[in-house]
Design an enzyme around this catalytic site. Structure first.
Site, PDB file in Angstrom:
ATOM      1  N   CYS A  13       0.908  -1.243  -0.005  1.00 12.91           N
ATOM      2  CA  CYS A  13      -0.089   0.009  -0.079  1.00 12.91           C
ATOM      3  C   CYS A  13       0.837   1.249   0.123  1.00 12.91           C
ATOM      4  CB  CYS A  13      -0.944   0.082   1.276  1.00 12.91           C
ATOM      5  SG  CYS A  13      -1.900   1.446   1.577  1.00 12.91           S
ATOM      6  N   CYS A  21       0.013   3.446   3.047  1.00  6.99           N
ATOM      7  CA  CYS A  21       0.868   3.014   4.198  1.00  6.99           C
ATOM      8  C   CYS A  21       2.500   3.257   4.338  1.00  6.99           C
ATOM      9  CB  CYS A  21       0.533   1.349   4.262  1.00  6.99           C
ATOM     10  SG  CYS A  21      -0.968   0.766   4.311  1.00  6.99           S
TER      11      CYS A  21
END
EC number: 5.3.4.1
Length: 497
Positions: free
Chosen positions: A97, A100
């Site tokens: 991600c 993230c």
């Protein structure tokens, strides 16, 4: 009715001095996973990429909040059984991600800060793709998801992903649900520290029960306090007790059940300051308030008179007409028009003013030139009485338009960021489809030609049959031998062979 500063004692409810009422502990609610917000800044779930990993022998992954370098602990599956003994702030992430990865250095700073101040909140992170069963149990629907786990309760963090905002959230939710204010000095300290906060004044009552329920749901957004009447500043005028007040923008507003409706809905509407610097995330959150949002769309780097004037006009209306419009309108300014353009599916010139109805995706554009606060007030009144036509909306036609616009925006962004990738993604499928269409077209053309040729041969045979009969009869009449002519049927048989 809102009460402003400067109003003193005559309207206050007389009551004997008494200590602050004892508060009941917050009710233990069943675990509830709030719906994920702000989807355009989150990565959607993917199927788990691996099975559950083995047991972790490292104490930092099971009991401690930090690793040897002071960074947030990497949590394992035993965390599920041991977490109730402590308060945990957990980042559920995915290795692939992008959001993230951007959050990771900020999350490390959060862990170091919480450790340095001796916070009881332990900070950790969990790979939700490896421990998908635990992530699903906590209602993780996208990445990254930040949750504070406190006993049986799990609170979603929905604010900006900055170190200070995340730490503020952890302190607010990990403490008491409703904090008592025992003295005027403490009340003044809270006023200086918090821009918006709510206070319950009075003893036990049904209103207090509703206040506790609302605080259980909305503690993730704002602070809740309780106080006796003697602690409240003298400029506050109360017509009846008990009461719930919100303090913000250097004034206060009193909850009126008949005018404001449900207490939780009123708190959700009033938890924002009257004037805000608006971004995409905040605009999404304002959708829950049901208010119209009047925004000055400007370029903050541009110091021209036109840009600064529109911003000043909106600020003036928000301040001077607060009592008139605060129930229905939220005011602010936004830097740049990129996000607004995606909402309106149009190109908005800067600077300008737009009024958004975030509940149904309608918007109102200026019908006049705004030269003063009075012009803006007239524009707002025209919106309220229906004189200004609303544009946009959530009709079927607008939804189809939104799908086409999003698809077009996605394709353009791909080609701008990586032209070669765009050519590969869209050129290859188009090439395959073109070859298939060409093959189908040519196959149909050949088949049609053969069939047409066959039909022509058949018609020629039928036309020549009478001629053949007449020629067969001629030798009989003249008793002369004539060489046999090969008929069309024989020709057709050869063609068939």
């Amino acid at each position: 009715m809102p009460r402003g500063g400067g109003r003193r004692g005559p309207g206050r409810v007389a009551a004997a001095a008494r200590p602050a009422p004892a508060l009941r502990p917050p009710p233990r609610l069943p675990f509830r996973a709030p719906a994920a917000r702000f989807p355009f800044r989150r990565c959607q779930l993917r199927p788990p990429v691996s099975l559950l990993r083995g047991l972790c022998s490292s104490p930092c992954g099971e009991h401690g909040g930090w690793d040897a370098r002071g960074r947030p602990a990497a949590l394992r599956h035993r965390f599920k059984d041991n977490r109730k003994d402590d308060i945990w702030l957990v980042d559920f992430y995915a290795p692939w991600c992008g959001h993230c990865k951007k959050l990771e250095p900020i999350w490390n700073e959060v862990g170091l800060e919480m450790k340095s101040i001796g916070s009881p909140v332990k900070v950790g992170k969990m790979d939700a793709t490896s421990y998908s069963s635990i992530a699903s149990e906590f209602g993780v629907r996208g990445y990254p998801t930040i949750k504070l786990l406190k006993g049986d309760l799990a609170y979603n963090y929905r604010g900006p992903r900055t170190k200070d905002d995340i730490i503020e959230f952890a302190h607010r939710v990990s403490g008491a649900l409703i904090r008592p204010l025992p003295s005027q000095q403490m009340f003044e300290h809270v006023q200086k520290r918090h821009r918006v906060f709510f206070v319950y004044i009075g003893g036990e009552s049904p209103l207090k029960e509703k206040y506790i329920d609302a605080a259980s749901e909305l503690i993730v957004y704002t602070y809740f306090f309780s106080a006796s009447e003697e602690v409240v500043p003298e400029y506050v005028t109360l017509k009846e007790m008990p009461a719930v007040l919100v303090f913000k923008d250097e004034t206060y507003f009193i909850y009126d059940e008949y005018e404001d409706g449900d207490l939780s809905s009123w708190i959700n509407r009033e938890r924002f300051q009257n004037y805000l610097t608006v971004d995409g995330f905040l605009l999404y959150e304002l959708g829950d308030t049901g208010k119209l949002v009047a925004i000055a769309v400007i370029d903050e780097k541009n110091t021209s008179i036109e840009h600064t004037r529109l911003k000043s006009i909106i600020q003036e209306v928000a301040r001077d007409y607060r009592d008139q419009f605060h129930r229905d309108f939220q005011f602010g300014h936004m830097d740049g028009n990129d996000y607004i353009n995606t909402l309106l599916m149009d190109e908005l010139k800067v600077p300008t003013v737009v009024v958004l109805n975030t509940s149904n995706q309608q918007y109102f554009l200026l019908d006049r030139q705004i030269k003063s606060a009075e012009d803006m007030v007239q524009f707002i009144n025209n919106i309220l009485d229906g004189t200004v036509e609303a544009q946009g909306g959530d009709s079927i036609l607008q939804r189809l338009k939104r799908i086409v616009f999003d698809a077009k925006s996605t394709i353009v962004s791909i080609f701008k960021s990586s032209p070669l990738m765009g050519c590969f993604l869209f050129g290859l499928p188009l090439g395959v489809v073109s070859i298939m269409c060409y093959g189908i077209y040519t196959a149909d053309t050949d088949g049609g030609y053969i069939e047409e040729r066959y039909e022509v041969s058949k018609s020629e045979i039928e036309s020549q049959e009478p001629t053949e009969e007449s020629k067969e009869q001629e030798p009989r009449s003249g008793d002369a031998l004539v060489p046999t002519v090969q008929g069309p049927k024989d020709v057709l048989e050869k063609k068939k062979d």
